[in-house]
Write a protein that holds these residues in place. Structure first.
Motif, mmCIF file in Angstrom:
data_model
loop_
_atom_site.group_PDB
_atom_site.id
_atom_site.type_symbol
_atom_site.label_atom_id
_atom_site.label_comp_id
_atom_site.label_asym_id
_atom_site.label_seq_id
_atom_site.Cartn_x
_atom_site.Cartn_y
_atom_site.Cartn_z
ATOM 1 N N TYR A 149 -11.823 11.852 -4.013
ATOM 2 C CA TYR A 149 -12.212 10.504 -3.608
ATOM 3 C C TYR A 149 -13.064 10.549 -2.334
ATOM 4 O O TYR A 149 -14.042 9.842 -2.194
ATOM 5 C CB TYR A 149 -10.967 9.644 -3.399
ATOM 6 N N PRO A 167 -2.210 1.826 5.262
ATOM 7 C CA PRO A 167 -2.831 1.104 4.143
ATOM 8 C C PRO A 167 -3.988 1.926 3.570
ATOM 9 O O PRO A 167 -4.615 2.703 4.291
ATOM 10 C CB PRO A 167 -3.338 -0.189 4.792
ATOM 11 N N LEU A 168 -4.263 1.741 2.317
ATOM 12 C CA LEU A 168 -5.325 2.466 1.633
ATOM 13 C C LEU A 168 -6.642 2.348 2.397
ATOM 14 O O LEU A 168 -7.044 1.261 2.790
ATOM 15 C CB LEU A 168 -5.497 1.912 0.213
ATOM 16 N N GLY A 169 -7.276 3.484 2.637
ATOM 17 C CA GLY A 169 -8.548 3.505 3.331
ATOM 18 C C GLY A 169 -8.453 3.476 4.846
ATOM 19 O O GLY A 169 -9.468 3.472 5.532
ATOM 20 N N PHE A 176 0.820 -1.206 0.000
ATOM 21 C CA PHE A 176 0.000 0.000 0.000
ATOM 22 C C PHE A 176 0.852 1.252 0.000
ATOM 23 O O PHE A 176 0.396 2.305 -0.390
ATOM 24 C CB PHE A 176 -0.918 0.015 1.216
ATOM 25 N N GLN A 210 -7.079 13.043 -3.531
ATOM 26 C CA GLN A 210 -7.615 12.386 -2.337
ATOM 27 C C GLN A 210 -8.935 13.026 -1.922
ATOM 28 O O GLN A 210 -9.868 12.334 -1.501
ATOM 29 C CB GLN A 210 -6.600 12.460 -1.196
ATOM 30 N N CYS A 213 0.989 3.641 -3.083
ATOM 31 C CA CYS A 213 -0.232 4.168 -3.674
ATOM 32 C C CYS A 213 -0.172 5.657 -3.955
ATOM 33 O O CYS A 213 -0.995 6.180 -4.667
ATOM 34 C CB CYS A 213 -1.437 3.840 -2.792
ATOM 35 N N SER A 214 0.788 6.362 -3.422
ATOM 36 C CA SER A 214 0.866 7.800 -3.594
ATOM 37 C C SER A 214 2.286 8.186 -4.004
ATOM 38 O O SER A 214 3.246 7.680 -3.464
ATOM 39 C CB SER A 214 0.501 8.457 -2.269
#
Length: 180
Positions: free
Chosen positions: A104, A120-122, A6, A101, A9-10
């Motif tokens: 989203y 981690p994402l989320g 993760f 972000q 992710c950015s």
């Protein structure tokens, strides 16, 4: 291992420490015990010093890689952090990464997590890794809404803080004007 996946992710979540750091001696009386740490190409004003590293002046390993700086060896400069907060307040709404972000998330308060230890994402980051938050309205960051997190730590077991690239560039621009 799953968290590592993760971490990519950015775009600002790259390692090793991406910013140049230099040592400075701020006080000859303590130079053998503490030395200042600042970004390259910033002014000599004391408020541009990120903090101080404990150790002898020949301890250069800690100053060349921010990922190796630990809380045990770092003393933050409280004069430095108002500069970071100013840059976030003035420019967070312009940051393309944060805008994505916000789109989203759509609305509400959005945490800005330090890039040294991405969650981690989320998921929500560790309190010491959340730089602050911004208000998102209609998928956009509201200008000037940045609220600093008092539990954010400039240095953690994961190293020195790491900002999104856009805001890091704005911080360096701002620091270059201090004391001129």
């Amino acid at each position: 291992m799953r968290q590592r996946a993760f971490a990519t992710c950015s775009p600002h979540l790259q390692r090793p420490y991406p910013y140049g750091l230099v040592r400075v001696h701020s006080d000859p009386k303590i130079a053998s015990r503490l030395f200042g740490l600042k970004f390259e190409n910033t002014t000599s004003d004391s408020s541009t010093i990120i903090g101080w590293l404990k150790g002898s002046a020949d301890n250069s390993a800690a100053t060349t890689d921010g990922a190796k700086i630990t809380p045990a060896q770092f003393v933050e400069n409280r004069e430095f952090w108002p500069h970071v907060e100013y840059v976030f307040r003035e420019h967070a709404h312009e940051d393309p990464e944060l805008q994505a972000q916000a789109a989203y998330q759509k609305s509400g308060w959005m945490n800005i997590t330090d890039g040294r230890n991405p969650p981690p994402l989320g998921r929500t980051g560790e309190p010491e890794d959340i730089v602050g938050c911004v208000l998102v309205e209609d998928k956009c960051i509201k200008r000037g809404s940045f609220q600093p997190n008092p539990t954010h730590r400039p240095a953690s077991i994961h190293g020195l803080f790491q900002l999104p690239k856009y805001l890091q560039a704005k911080l360096l621009d701002h620091l270059a004007t201090i004391g001129k």
